[in-house]
Scaffold this active site. Structure first.
Site, short mmCIF file in Angstrom:
data_model
loop_
_atom_site.label_atom_id
_atom_site.label_comp_id
_atom_site.label_asym_id
_atom_site.label_seq_id
_atom_site.Cartn_x
_atom_site.Cartn_y
_atom_site.Cartn_z
N GLN A 121 -20.61 -106.75 6.09
CA GLN A 121 -21.42 -105.89 5.09
C GLN A 121 -21.30 -105.66 3.50
O GLN A 121 -20.24 -105.32 3.32
CB GLN A 121 -21.40 -104.41 5.80
CG GLN A 121 -22.43 -103.31 5.23
CD GLN A 121 -22.38 -102.08 5.78
OE1 GLN A 121 -21.38 -101.22 5.30
NE2 GLN A 121 -23.29 -101.78 6.85
N GLY A 122 -22.08 -106.20 2.74
CA GLY A 122 -21.92 -106.14 1.53
C GLY A 122 -22.76 -104.84 0.82
O GLY A 122 -23.94 -105.32 0.52
N SER A 124 -21.16 -101.42 -0.46
CA SER A 124 -20.26 -100.87 -1.61
C SER A 124 -19.87 -101.65 -2.61
O SER A 124 -19.75 -102.93 -2.66
CB SER A 124 -19.16 -100.17 -0.89
OG SER A 124 -19.35 -99.17 -0.14
N SER A 156 -15.89 -105.71 5.19
CA SER A 156 -15.05 -105.83 6.36
C SER A 156 -15.27 -107.22 6.82
O SER A 156 -16.33 -107.75 6.97
CB SER A 156 -15.52 -104.86 7.49
OG SER A 156 -15.34 -103.35 6.97
N GLU A 239 -24.94 -97.11 12.27
CA GLU A 239 -23.55 -96.79 11.97
C GLU A 239 -23.00 -95.40 12.30
O GLU A 239 -21.93 -95.41 12.73
CB GLU A 239 -23.32 -97.22 10.57
CG GLU A 239 -21.73 -97.14 10.14
CD GLU A 239 -21.62 -97.57 8.75
OE1 GLU A 239 -20.68 -98.22 8.20
OE2 GLU A 239 -22.38 -97.40 7.73
#
Length: 377
Positions: A121-122, A124, A156, A239
């Site tokens: 996941q990109g 932040s 992550s 999420e």
């Protein structure tokens, strides 16, 4: 609102429980925590077993109640967690299933389900964490491609990922929430650099990701251009909605283990500690009921979790920290030994009031979308 399960759902539970009982003893040992290629292979191997047994698409192919039962039973049985592919199975996959085109679903979902690909996941950035709409990673059109430059942080499993769900700013002149797009980016694309980050607990499952004029086909955009914020809210609802279900079950198990350890080492004689354990038992029982309520609401709204997930995430984050602070009290001086049970979990629990949206952000969501309070200035 109905918190009971149908006969068909209970039949699913029984069949799953029987299958788990037969297959789990045959699993190989888990790789060491710092062997990420080994953990990737292990986690994807488990996903392939689920796929072959007909359970591979539960996370977005089943109803919310079926997902709840699946997560509850696999955690109780001690089955492997989704691990390195939690983004693909719990975030990106459900989002693509809900928002992607038919071609996108056919392209990306089967490899996730078969245990062939890992996603990261990109979202932040160094200056855009809780205030996600402040992201500055740019993407501009060049024919049939976007050209992407910028950086992401706390990504992550980026070091073992095949794909990244990436948020980019496609219209810098638009209001902050209206100029964002959601892209699927191959991690082997030229111009991507991954730099692992080491956490307080000594693990390296997070990374910085740098993008230097990375070309991404426009066909990899999920949703319309500049509509990425709305698509992201779908991702975050998954999420915060059902992704923590297994962890609630795990925390309830840990609570029982703490009570047994306290009896063994004499800490049970402390009435203050017993009250803390009793309060935590009530907390996690209530959180489990809240989870069931959220699932019931999701079924009534077409399968996408609602803002009740923020209520859950807010309380769960603090309850988990309280649980492992109590574990430290039970262990006493042994809580300084990183090889003792629960010690590393206590360190990781510190991140829960930050990860998946800080508690401050959850308070704002609850205030505005649940209580109907005016937006802050």
């Amino acid at each position: 609102m109905d918190l009971t399960y149908t006969p068909e759902e209970e039949d699913f539970r029984a069949r799953l429980r029987q299958w788990l009982g037969g297959v789990l003893p045959s699993l190989p040992p888990k790789p060491p925590p710092d062997d990420w290629p080994g953990r990737r292979a292990y986690d994807l191997g488990w996903q392939r077993m689920l796929y072959d047994a007909g359970y591979g698409d539960v996370h977005w192919g089943g109803s919310p109640s079926v997902r709840l039962i699946f997560l509850e039973e696999t955690e109780k049985a001690g089955a492997p967690y989704v691990g390195a592919n939690f983004v693909g199975l719990l975030h990106a996959g459900p989002t693509i299933a809900a928002e992607g085109t038919e071609e996108q679903r056919a392209r990306w979902l089967p490899p996730i389900l078969r245990g062939e690909q890992v996603w990261c996941q990109g979202f932040s950035e160094p200056d855009a964490g809780s205030d996600l709409a402040a992201l500055r990673t740019r993407a501009w059109r060049d024919g049939d491609d976007y050209v992407v430059s910028g950086s992401k942080i706390w990504t992550s499993h980026a070091e073992v990922a095949d794909w990244c769900e990436l948020l980019v700013r496609t219209d810098p002149a638009a209001p902050r929430h209206r100029g964002i797009s959601w892209l699927a980016v191959p991690m082997d694309a030229p111009g991507i650099t991954v730099r692992p980050l080491r956490t307080l607990a000594g693990s390296a499952e997070f990374a910085e990701v740098f993008l230097d004029e990375v070309r991404v086909p426009v066909a990899n955009r999920v949703g319309e251009e500049n509509d990425g914020w709305r698509v992201t809210m779908v991702t975050l609802s998954f999420e915060r909605g059902t992704a923590f279900v297994g962890e609630v079950v795990a925390c309830r198990r840990v609570l029982g283990e703490l009570a047994r350890e306290a009896r063994r080492n004499g800490r049970w004689d402390d009435p203050v500690l017993r009250r803390r354990l009793g309060r935590l038992n009530a907390e996690f029982r209530a959180l489990w009921r809240l989870t069931q309520w959220n699932v019931s609401e999701a079924e009534a709204s077409g399968g996408v979790p609602g803002v009740g997930g923020s209520v859950f995430k807010l309380r769960y984050s603090h309850a988990r920290q309280d649980l492992y602070d109590t574990a430290a009290d039970v262990l006493g001086a042994e809580s300084l030994d990183l090889d003792r049970p629960w010690v590393l979990d206590r360190l990781s629990s510190l991140s829960y009031t930050i990860a998946a949206g800080t508690s401050q952000i959850q308070h704002t969501i609850v205030a505005e979308r649940v209580l109907g309070l005016p937006k802050g200035r």
